[in-house]
Design an enzyme around this catalytic site. Structure first.
Site, PDB file in Angstrom:
ATOM      1  N   ASP A  60      -2.220  -8.000 -11.251  1.00 59.09           N
ATOM      2  CA  ASP A  60      -1.607  -6.931 -12.050  1.00 59.09           C
ATOM      3  C   ASP A  60      -0.277  -7.397 -12.631  1.00 59.09           C
ATOM      4  OD1 ASP A  60      -1.053  -6.800  -9.151  1.00 59.09           O
ATOM      5  OD2 ASP A  60       0.423  -5.313  -9.712  1.00 59.09           O
ATOM      6  N   ARG A 115       6.097   2.977 -12.482  1.00 58.86           N
ATOM      7  CA  ARG A 115       7.467   3.312 -12.882  1.00 58.86           C
ATOM      8  C   ARG A 115       7.787   2.746 -14.252  1.00 58.86           C
ATOM      9  NH1 ARG A 115      11.403  -0.538  -9.426  1.00 58.86           N
ATOM     10  NH2 ARG A 115      10.008  -2.300  -9.174  1.00 58.86           N
TER      11      ARG A 115
HETATM   12  P1  AMP Z   1       4.655  -4.981  -8.490  1.00 59.71           P
HETATM   13  O1  AMP Z   1       3.636  -5.885  -7.855  1.00 59.71           O
HETATM   14  O2  AMP Z   1       5.964  -4.954  -7.791  1.00 59.71           O
HETATM   15  O3  AMP Z   1       4.803  -5.263  -9.940  1.00 59.71           O
HETATM   16  O4  AMP Z   1       4.131  -3.491  -8.376  1.00 59.71           O
HETATM   17  C1  AMP Z   1       2.870  -3.104  -7.908  1.00 59.71           C
HETATM   18  C2  AMP Z   1       2.600  -1.655  -8.225  1.00 59.71           C
HETATM   19  O5  AMP Z   1       3.553  -0.818  -7.590  1.00 59.71           O
HETATM   20  C3  AMP Z   1       2.633  -1.304  -9.698  1.00 59.71           C
HETATM   21  O6  AMP Z   1       1.595  -0.386  -9.934  1.00 59.71           O
HETATM   22  C4  AMP Z   1       3.984  -0.663  -9.858  1.00 59.71           C
HETATM   23  O7  AMP Z   1       4.017   0.231 -10.932  1.00 59.71           O
HETATM   24  C5  AMP Z   1       4.152   0.057  -8.534  1.00 59.71           C
HETATM   25  N1  AMP Z   1       5.557   0.299  -8.191  1.00 59.71           N
HETATM   26  C6  AMP Z   1       6.476  -0.619  -7.792  1.00 59.71           C
HETATM   27  N2  AMP Z   1       7.667  -0.037  -7.555  1.00 59.71           N
HETATM   28  C7  AMP Z   1       7.510   1.294  -7.807  1.00 59.71           C
HETATM   29  C8  AMP Z   1       8.370   2.445  -7.743  1.00 59.71           C
HETATM   30  N3  AMP Z   1       9.641   2.353  -7.388  1.00 59.71           N
HETATM   31  N4  AMP Z   1       7.848   3.619  -8.099  1.00 59.71           N
HETATM   32  C9  AMP Z   1       6.573   3.741  -8.455  1.00 59.71           C
HETATM   33  N5  AMP Z   1       5.708   2.729  -8.517  1.00 59.71           N
HETATM   34  C10 AMP Z   1       6.162   1.494  -8.205  1.00 59.71           C
HETATM   35 MG    MG Z   2       3.840  -5.209 -11.417  1.00 62.57          MG
END
Ligand code: AMP
Ligand code: MG
Length: 518
Positions: free
Chosen positions: A270, A102
């Site tokens: 990540d 996103r």
């Molecule tokens: P995070 O650990 O929360 O930073 O996110 C892990 C993965 O989930 C990353 O690849 C983000 O881009 C994806 N992600 C988190 N929230 C969303 C969302 N609302 N829509 C699409 N991808 C998401």
């Molecule tokens: Mg992330």
């Protein structure tokens, strides 16, 4: 007029496909993707300092062209949107391809002083990496990312930045506590800014796929663009030296987090910046009552992998994953062992300096260790507010120690009572050692107040600003942004932003526990 120089796109292999359809992307570092337009963008807030860096005026950013660009509804000439491909270890396990699900980068701006800033929208719609999700972000998490990025910067902590906060006019469905209770929440987009958004996972993905060619390209590009100090380094030693620099930067970053009581909450690989910046503000939190086992992230509540006290170990574990990824390019164990040892050394050295400064000593001595350990132990058991404690400690007159000065840091009068004798004992010893250190009192106070912030973005304050913003009132966002510009200074009239977490916030969602749903 901004100058764009979109190196990431120009110099790294990309995905030939240009739709935003979900897919696995191979042999490519990025995919071109269009933001999905929103219905009624409204600019809620922006960072003055970021405007200055980008050499933009307040008029410009409020113009329809810019507001549209910051909402994903249009572009400023030079912008070329794309999403990055990366993977990562989540909660200790390899999770495969993740990528910007996103986040959509708009390009790299180079300002007149030659500083490079990548602009990136968070919440601008689906990309090939969105997996099961919608590519959007809710107002609450966007307010939190916007405010905390800038607050961290003003605290002197390496971080990605935030230029703007835009409300989209659309609603987003979120089941905040994953308990079958989905709600429509206001959507928003933050424009984040950083010299680079590259994460450990940008390297891991190619190593895991045994795609050495793309991995090499990613490494060469990163060193060349973001580590100019290594440009003239002999080819054979570059990777080793680069890994060592990443280790040292990460160590300094974590030491800063521990200094101010910041808990990231999701230290997956990540979410680890290759530049050693704080990145991806999700279910982060600030320690109120000192507790090394505290995690703000509800998803982490059972395992506490990412709790406050484990952050230094987790960062090291993440660096080990990065080492593993680089190993296929340079299969020499020693260079990674050396880098990791450097991590330990730098962390220990930084932390010792921080401890000395936090307690007001002119430098670290091993004889302080029992005193410092006892302080943290007492703070934990007696539920003492970390931020308030260190500010008040500076006010202690070491000639006539009086516990009363520290009283405002206690959440519970009963616990204060219980621990009073031990605290008094501790304070006596502290004052003896401080006197023995022999520093000028004014100098002692000044150093302490330079490392112990008066104002941090307490969880409940962010939540209050969010609740107000949800009703259309952004005044508290502005006020917090202003106060957090000078976190180490006393600001008469702004005392309420330094107040301890009130009772109502102790167990309230958003104030002491946060979910990943954002
Ligand atoms: P995070 O650990 O929360 O930073 O996110 C892990 C993965 O989930 C990353 O690849 C983000 O881009 C994806 N992600 C988190 N929230 C969303 C969302 N609302 N829509 C699409 N991808 C998401
Ligand atoms: Mg992330």
């Amino acid at each position: 007029m901004l100058t764009f120089d979109n190196k990431f796109l120009q110099e790294l292999p990309g995905d030939p496909e240009t739709t935003n359809q979900l897919r696995q992307v191979f042999h490519a570092c990025w995919s071109r993707v269009m933001p999905t337009p929103v219905s009624a963008p409204r600019l809620l807030a922006w960072s003055r300092e970021m405007l200055e860096e980008l050499e933009l005026s307040e008029q410009e950013i409020q113009s329809p062209d810019w507001v549209n660009a910051l909402a994903g509804n249009g572009f400023i000439p030079g912008m070329e949107p794309y999403a990055m491909c990366y993977g990562g270890h989540q909660f200790g396990h390899w999770a495969g391809q993740l990528g910007d699900g996103r986040a959509i980068s708009l390009g790299e701006v180079v300002n007149s002083r030659g500083r490079r800033w990548e602009l990136q929208l968070k919440g601008a719609g689906v990309t090939p990496y969105s997996r099961m999700a919608d590519g959007r972000a809710v107002l609450r998490s966007s307010v939190r990312e916007f405010l905390c990025s800038e607050a961290m910067h003003h605290l002197g902590i390496p971080t990605t930045r935030a230029l703007s906060l835009v409300q989209t006019g659309d609603f987003v469905i979120r089941d905040m506590f994953y308990n079958g209770n989905p709600q429509a929440e206001k959507g928003a987009i933050v424009c984040r800014v950083s010299p680079s958004f590259v994460r450990f996972g940008n390297f891991e993905i190619f190593s895991m796929r045994e795609d050495r060619e793309t991995l090499q390209a990613m490494v060469d590009f990163t060193i060349d663009r973001d580590f100019p100090e290594l440009r003239d380094y002999p080819e054979e030693e570059r990777v080793a030296e680069w890994f060592a620099i990443v280790c040292a930067r990460t160590a300094r970053l974590i030491a800063h987090w521990m200094r101010v009581g910041f808990v990231h909450g999701v230290m997956n690989t990540d979410n680890m910046s290759i530049l050693g910046l704080t990145i991806d503000y999700g279910p982060y939190g600030w320690v109120d009552n000192f507790d090394p086992g505290w995690t703000p992230n509800t998803t982490d509540a059972a395992g506490r992998r990412y709790c406050f006290g484990r952050q230094p170990d987790i960062a090291r574990w993440n660096l080990e994953r990065l080492a593993q990824a680089l190993y296929s390019l340079k299969p020499e164990r020693e260079i990674y062992d050396e880098g990791l040892m450097l991590y330990d050394q730098v962390y220990n050295k930084e932390w010792a300096g921080i401890l000395a400064a936090k307690f007001g000593f002119s430098g670290w001595r091993d004889e302080y260790e029992p005193l410092v350990n006892e302080a943290f132990d007492l703070m934990y058991h007696a539920e003492v507010d970390m931020t308030e404690f260190f500010r008040k400690l500076a006010e202690v007159d070491v000639e006539t120690p009086a516990l009363a000065i520290l009283q405002s840091a206690f959440y519970s009068p009963a616990l204060l009572d219980t621990f009073k004798p031990r605290f008094e004992q501790w304070l006596k010893r502290y004052c003896q050692l401080t006197q023995a250190d022999g520093r000028e009192p004014a100098e002692r106070v000044a150093t302490m107040n330079r490392v112990n912030p008066r104002y941090v973005l307490r969880n409940y304050l962010a939540q209050q600003a969010i609740d107000l913003a949800d009703t259309g009132d952004t005044s508290m966002i502005d006020e917090l942004l202003e106060v957090l510009r000078k976190p180490y200074e006393e600001q008469p009239g702004k005392e309420r932003f330094a107040a301890l977490r009130p009772d109502w916030a102790r167990h309230k969602a958003g104030c002491s526990m946060l979910s990943c749903s954002s």
